[in-house]
Design a protein around this motif. Structure first.
Motif, short mmCIF file in Angstrom:
data_model
loop_
_atom_site.label_atom_id
_atom_site.label_comp_id
_atom_site.label_asym_id
_atom_site.label_seq_id
_atom_site.Cartn_x
_atom_site.Cartn_y
_atom_site.Cartn_z
N LEU A 132 19.38 3.55 -0.68
CA LEU A 132 20.32 2.80 0.16
C LEU A 132 20.21 1.31 -0.12
O LEU A 132 19.21 0.85 -0.66
N PRO A 133 21.23 0.54 0.25
CA PRO A 133 21.25 -0.88 -0.10
C PRO A 133 20.07 -1.70 0.40
O PRO A 133 19.72 -2.68 -0.19
N GLU A 157 17.62 -5.35 -1.34
CA GLU A 157 18.97 -5.43 -0.81
C GLU A 157 19.96 -5.23 -1.96
O GLU A 157 19.83 -5.85 -3.01
N ILE A 158 20.94 -4.34 -1.74
CA ILE A 158 21.97 -4.06 -2.74
C ILE A 158 23.31 -4.04 -2.03
O ILE A 158 23.51 -3.28 -1.08
N ASN A 159 24.23 -4.91 -2.46
CA ASN A 159 25.58 -4.99 -1.87
C ASN A 159 25.52 -5.18 -0.35
O ASN A 159 26.31 -4.60 0.39
N ASN A 187 22.51 -9.02 -3.32
CA ASN A 187 21.54 -8.23 -4.06
C ASN A 187 20.22 -8.97 -4.22
O ASN A 187 20.22 -10.16 -4.57
N SER A 188 19.11 -8.27 -3.97
CA SER A 188 17.79 -8.88 -4.11
C SER A 188 16.74 -7.80 -4.25
O SER A 188 16.84 -6.73 -3.66
N SER A 189 15.73 -8.08 -5.07
CA SER A 189 14.56 -7.21 -5.17
C SER A 189 13.30 -7.95 -4.72
O SER A 189 12.19 -7.51 -4.99
N ILE A 210 18.34 -3.26 14.49
CA ILE A 210 19.08 -4.02 13.49
C ILE A 210 20.05 -3.08 12.78
O ILE A 210 19.65 -2.01 12.30
N LYS A 211 21.31 -3.46 12.73
CA LYS A 211 22.32 -2.69 12.00
C LYS A 211 22.62 -3.42 10.70
O LYS A 211 23.17 -4.51 10.70
N GLN A 212 22.23 -2.81 9.59
CA GLN A 212 22.49 -3.41 8.28
C GLN A 212 23.86 -2.98 7.80
O GLN A 212 24.20 -1.79 7.80
#
Length: 313
Positions: A132-133, A157-159, A187-189, A210-212
């Motif tokens: 998941l993102p 984090e993706i999209n 986007n982040s790793s 928290i709602k992502q």
């Protein structure tokens, strides 16, 4: 004898090789080893496989949940105890999926002797064979008078568009703020930290989540956290107690590192959390009966004891 070949796809590169920060005693899922194994004779037959490490002694479990088209095909609690420091592999039994887009996998580590209660680290999720993102690494609350500080961290984090901060008011969840992502282009790793301060004068316990939200509008929720009210003493609280559905919430005075044990009337350890460092804990799937919750604060060397009554499930 059938042969199984790893199903390779670009999305595997999105599974990070680091391990999500967690309790020091938590089973460590090695994200880079996650894979979908395809039957060479029948491509619709799959298995899920991953490696893990048990860093310390004590009971450990890993929940593996596999859904196809929204229906659960595998729901198993894997015993991850023993063999301290040894990298081990786990592979599920076969299941059938014709289109990987309909496949969802959730892998969740626990300390204790079952897969109930609050996990000791973030759930690793895979949709369509990819993660998941967003992977949450931490989510905590603290109160100073009327100000509630809501803090969370991500490791992937993706999209991602951002995060809705939600508070439960009398059983109804409402959005109190939207915090945009810090990730460039969504986007982040790398580990990213977020915070929001909510002015909350509620005298009773408040719950937050928290709602992502993805750029395309899809979303997922964090775990639920609780914080005491403005006029409640700084002591451990359990609610609802008695409980009629087998679930109770525990709110501690602070987020100190604690060793927690839940014991039934026969003196048997039902659940256990070592080095737990959040200010709230949710315990699920308890059968009717009376229990004792013991929490030992490592910093102050003090112990608190609460009685819990379950009258239904």
């Amino acid at each position: 004898m059938k042969k199984f070949l790893p199903f390779a796809f670009f999305a595997f590169a999105l599974f990070q090789s680091f391990i999500v920060s967690a309790q020091s005693s938590c089973p460590q899922i090695i994200n880079s080893t996650f894979r979908i194994i395809t039957d060479n004779s029948n491509p619709t037959l799959k298995r899920v496989s991953f490696d893990f490490i048990n860093p310390t002694s004590g009971n450990k479990r890993i929940s593996v949940l596999v859904r196809v088209n929204g229906s659960t095909v595998i729901n198993i609690c894997v015993d991850a105890s023993g063999q301290q420091g040894v990298q081990r592999s786990y592979t599920t039994t076969q299941f059938t999926v014709s289109n990987l887009a309909n496949l969802e996998v959730a892998i969740t580590p626990y300390t204790g002797n079952d897969c109930g209660g609050t996990p000791c680290s973030a759930t690793i999720r895979s949709i369509g064979g990819a993660p998941l993102p967003v992977v949450f690494a931490d989510f905590s609350l603290s109160r100073s008078n009327a100000a509630v500080s809501v803090k969370w961290e991500t490791v992937t984090e993706i999209n991602n568009s951002g995060f809705s901060v939600e508070r439960n008011n009398n059983g109804n969840w409402e959005t109190i703020a939207f915090v945009r992502t810090k990730a460039d282009g969504g986007n982040s790793s790398s580990r990213l930290s977020y915070a929001y301060t909510d002015i909350n004068n509620n005298k009773a316990v408040s719950q937050y989540r928290i709602k992502q939200v993805d750029i395309d509008g899809q979303f997922k929720y964090s775990e639920v956290r609780a914080i005491r009210g403005t006029e409640q003493d700084a002591k451990t609280m359990v609610f609802p107690n008695p409980s009629s559905n087998g679930t109770v919430n525990v709110v501690f005075a602070d987020a100190s590192v604690r060793d927690i044990m839940l014991v039934d009337m026969a003196g048997r350890t039902v659940k256990q959390w070592n080095a737990y460092n959040n200010n709230s804990l949710q315990v699920n799937n308890l059968v009717p009966g009376m229990y004792t919750l013991r929490s030992f604060d490592r910093e102050t060397a003090t112990q608190q004891v609460q009685k819990i009554v379950i009258i239904g499930r």
